[in-house]
Design a protein around this motif. Sequence first.
Motif, PDB file in Angstrom:
ATOM      1  N   PRO A  51       0.907  -1.388  -0.088  1.00 20.90           N
ATOM      2  CA  PRO A  51      -0.199   0.158  -0.036  1.00 20.90           C
ATOM      3  C   PRO A  51       0.832   1.393   0.164  1.00 20.90           C
ATOM      4  CG  PRO A  51      -0.910  -1.547   1.566  1.00 20.90           C
ATOM      5  CD  PRO A  51       0.478  -2.164   1.155  1.00 20.90           C
ATOM      6  N   HIS A  52       0.342   2.249  -0.897  1.00 21.24           N
ATOM      7  CA  HIS A  52       1.230   3.252  -1.003  1.00 21.24           C
ATOM      8  C   HIS A  52       0.032   4.547  -1.509  1.00 21.24           C
ATOM      9  CE1 HIS A  52       0.772   1.701  -4.914  1.00 21.24           C
ATOM     10  NE2 HIS A  52       0.705   3.010  -5.360  1.00 21.24           N
ATOM     11  N   THR A  53       0.802   5.812  -1.403  1.00 24.80           N
ATOM     12  CA  THR A  53       0.249   6.994  -1.771  1.00 24.80           C
ATOM     13  C   THR A  53       0.965   7.843  -2.696  1.00 24.80           C
ATOM     14  OG1 THR A  53      -1.404   8.762  -1.278  1.00 24.80           O
ATOM     15  CG2 THR A  53       0.541   8.494   0.111  1.00 24.80           C
ATOM     16  N   HIS A  54       0.460   8.866  -3.204  1.00 21.85           N
ATOM     17  CA  HIS A  54       1.455   9.438  -4.200  1.00 21.85           C
ATOM     18  C   HIS A  54       1.241  11.124  -3.787  1.00 21.85           C
ATOM     19  CE1 HIS A  54       1.637   6.248  -6.921  1.00 21.85           C
ATOM     20  NE2 HIS A  54       0.444   6.075  -6.785  1.00 21.85           N
ATOM     21  N   LEU A  55       2.449  11.536  -2.846  1.00 24.88           N
ATOM     22  CA  LEU A  55       2.323  12.722  -2.359  1.00 24.88           C
ATOM     23  C   LEU A  55       3.796  13.423  -2.358  1.00 24.88           C
ATOM     24  CD1 LEU A  55       0.532  12.386   0.913  1.00 24.88           C
ATOM     25  CD2 LEU A  55      -0.464  13.621  -1.110  1.00 24.88           C
ATOM     26  N   ASN A  56       3.778  14.611  -2.777  1.00 24.09           N
ATOM     27  CA  ASN A  56       5.218  15.327  -2.808  1.00 24.09           C
ATOM     28  C   ASN A  56       5.931  14.652  -3.637  1.00 24.09           C
ATOM     29  OD1 ASN A  56       4.112  16.917  -0.783  1.00 24.09           O
ATOM     30  ND2 ASN A  56       4.723  15.476   0.616  1.00 24.09           N
ATOM     31  N   PRO A  57       5.820  14.823  -5.044  1.00 28.46           N
ATOM     32  CA  PRO A  57       4.693  15.538  -5.701  1.00 28.46           C
ATOM     33  C   PRO A  57       3.489  14.605  -5.568  1.00 28.46           C
ATOM     34  CG  PRO A  57       6.111  14.512  -7.494  1.00 28.46           C
ATOM     35  CD  PRO A  57       6.826  14.146  -6.054  1.00 28.46           C
ATOM     36  N   ASP A  58       2.413  15.452  -5.703  1.00 25.48           N
ATOM     37  CA  ASP A  58       0.989  14.915  -5.714  1.00 25.48           C
ATOM     38  C   ASP A  58       0.817  14.388  -7.167  1.00 25.48           C
ATOM     39  OD1 ASP A  58       0.709  15.978  -3.140  1.00 25.48           O
ATOM     40  OD2 ASP A  58      -0.810  17.323  -3.693  1.00 25.48           O
ATOM     41  N   LYS A  59       0.336  13.100  -7.037  1.00 25.61           N
ATOM     42  CA  LYS A  59      -0.080  12.508  -8.608  1.00 25.61           C
ATOM     43  C   LYS A  59      -1.182  11.688  -8.360  1.00 25.61           C
ATOM     44  CE  LYS A  59       4.957  11.910  -9.768  1.00 25.61           C
ATOM     45  NZ  LYS A  59       5.972  11.041 -10.449  1.00 25.61           N
ATOM     46  N   ARG A  60      -2.193  11.682  -9.325  1.00 22.27           N
ATOM     47  CA  ARG A  60      -3.375  10.984  -9.728  1.00 22.27           C
ATOM     48  C   ARG A  60      -2.955   9.631 -10.320  1.00 22.27           C
ATOM     49  NH1 ARG A  60      -5.789  15.347 -13.291  1.00 22.27           N
ATOM     50  NH2 ARG A  60      -3.267  15.084 -13.663  1.00 22.27           N
ATOM     51  N   GLU A  61      -3.752   8.678 -10.188  1.00 20.85           N
ATOM     52  CA  GLU A  61      -3.328   7.348 -10.843  1.00 20.85           C
ATOM     53  C   GLU A  61      -4.787   6.814 -11.001  1.00 20.85           C
ATOM     54  OE1 GLU A  61      -0.709   3.565  -9.852  1.00 20.85           O
ATOM     55  OE2 GLU A  61      -1.471   4.556  -8.153  1.00 20.85           O
ATOM     56  N   ILE A  98      -7.445   7.463  -8.408  1.00 16.72           N
ATOM     57  CA  ILE A  98      -7.147   7.512  -7.302  1.00 16.72           C
ATOM     58  C   ILE A  98      -6.392   8.861  -7.292  1.00 16.72           C
ATOM     59  CG2 ILE A  98      -5.430   6.373  -5.849  1.00 16.72           C
ATOM     60  CD1 ILE A  98      -5.678   3.929  -7.548  1.00 16.72           C
ATOM     61  N   LYS A  99      -7.019   9.425  -6.282  1.00 12.75           N
ATOM     62  CA  LYS A  99      -6.603  10.865  -5.952  1.00 12.75           C
ATOM     63  C   LYS A  99      -5.203  10.825  -4.952  1.00 12.75           C
ATOM     64  CE  LYS A  99     -11.162  12.780  -5.980  1.00 12.75           C
ATOM     65  NZ  LYS A  99     -11.624  12.061  -6.951  1.00 12.75           N
ATOM     66  N   PRO A 100      -4.304  11.886  -5.311  1.00 13.94           N
ATOM     67  CA  PRO A 100      -3.141  12.100  -4.369  1.00 13.94           C
ATOM     68  C   PRO A 100      -3.455  11.877  -3.104  1.00 13.94           C
ATOM     69  CG  PRO A 100      -3.073  13.874  -5.991  1.00 13.94           C
ATOM     70  CD  PRO A 100      -4.455  13.290  -5.933  1.00 13.94           C
ATOM     71  N   GLY A 101      -2.825  11.350  -2.192  1.00 14.70           N
ATOM     72  CA  GLY A 101      -2.882  11.219  -0.534  1.00 14.70           C
ATOM     73  C   GLY A 101      -4.056   9.899  -0.400  1.00 14.70           C
ATOM     74  N   GLU A 102      -4.578   9.337  -1.250  1.00 15.60           N
ATOM     75  CA  GLU A 102      -5.342   8.072  -1.008  1.00 15.60           C
ATOM     76  C   GLU A 102      -4.433   6.974  -0.865  1.00 15.60           C
ATOM     77  OE1 GLU A 102      -9.719   8.967  -2.437  1.00 15.60           O
ATOM     78  OE2 GLU A 102      -8.370   8.367  -4.161  1.00 15.60           O
ATOM     79  N   TRP A 103      -4.575   6.307   0.233  1.00 15.07           N
ATOM     80  CA  TRP A 103      -3.651   5.173   0.651  1.00 15.07           C
ATOM     81  C   TRP A 103      -4.415   4.012  -0.181  1.00 15.07           C
ATOM     82  CZ3 TRP A 103       0.995   5.159   2.460  1.00 15.07           C
ATOM     83  CH2 TRP A 103       1.219   6.379   3.438  1.00 15.07           C
ATOM     84  N   HIS A 104      -3.589   3.020  -1.063  1.00 14.78           N
ATOM     85  CA  HIS A 104      -4.469   2.138  -1.919  1.00 14.78           C
ATOM     86  C   HIS A 104      -3.420   0.895  -2.252  1.00 14.78           C
ATOM     87  CE1 HIS A 104      -2.229   4.668  -4.770  1.00 14.78           C
ATOM     88  NE2 HIS A 104      -2.372   3.846  -5.584  1.00 14.78           N
ATOM     89  N   THR A 105      -3.911  -0.023  -2.669  1.00 12.45           N
ATOM     90  CA  THR A 105      -3.140  -1.299  -3.140  1.00 12.45           C
ATOM     91  C   THR A 105      -3.997  -1.992  -4.321  1.00 12.45           C
ATOM     92  OG1 THR A 105      -1.787  -3.281  -2.917  1.00 12.45           O
ATOM     93  CG2 THR A 105      -3.853  -3.005  -1.629  1.00 12.45           C
TER      94      THR A 105
END
Length: 158
Positions: A51-61, A98-105
């Motif tokens: 599980p991960h998120t995309h922050l700093n830099p913010d990224k959408r997936e 998936i928005k930046p900051g959303e923890w997901h797998t």
Amino acid sequence: MEIIDFKILESLTKDAQKSERRRKNMNYHDGESDPVQRMLNAFEPGTYVRPHTHLNPDKREVFIILKGKLLVIFFNEEGAIINHVILDSESEIYAVEIKPGEWHTATGLEPGTVVYEIKDGPYNVLDDKNFAAWAPEEGGINAQYQLKQWLDELHLDI
């Protein structure tokens, strides 16, 4: 022009099935500096993505299902499941953003699962993913056990 056909999906699936990670991607972007990362991603059942998120830099997936069934699980900051979605063209759920900051797998729920993945670029291995401290590392001794726990909590079998 790029055409994605059955032969490409089958070839990628075979590579994923042979891979220790149980997944394989095929890039369509022009390199790591491309501002839009685009790829096919094959997820076989049993693949574990920490599980991960995309922050700093913010990224959408974005995942768009092409074949099979993909489970995407969302977590809160402490690692509790807060939501999930199963992408499956037969159930008419085709994509998730998936928005930046959303923890997901994500993991495949059936053999031959392939998605088209789009993510903000550029790609930098040092800051692409912010991994969850509360989840086992990929390839670690507890990774498969953790995946099974999540599937059991969601009452899903693979």
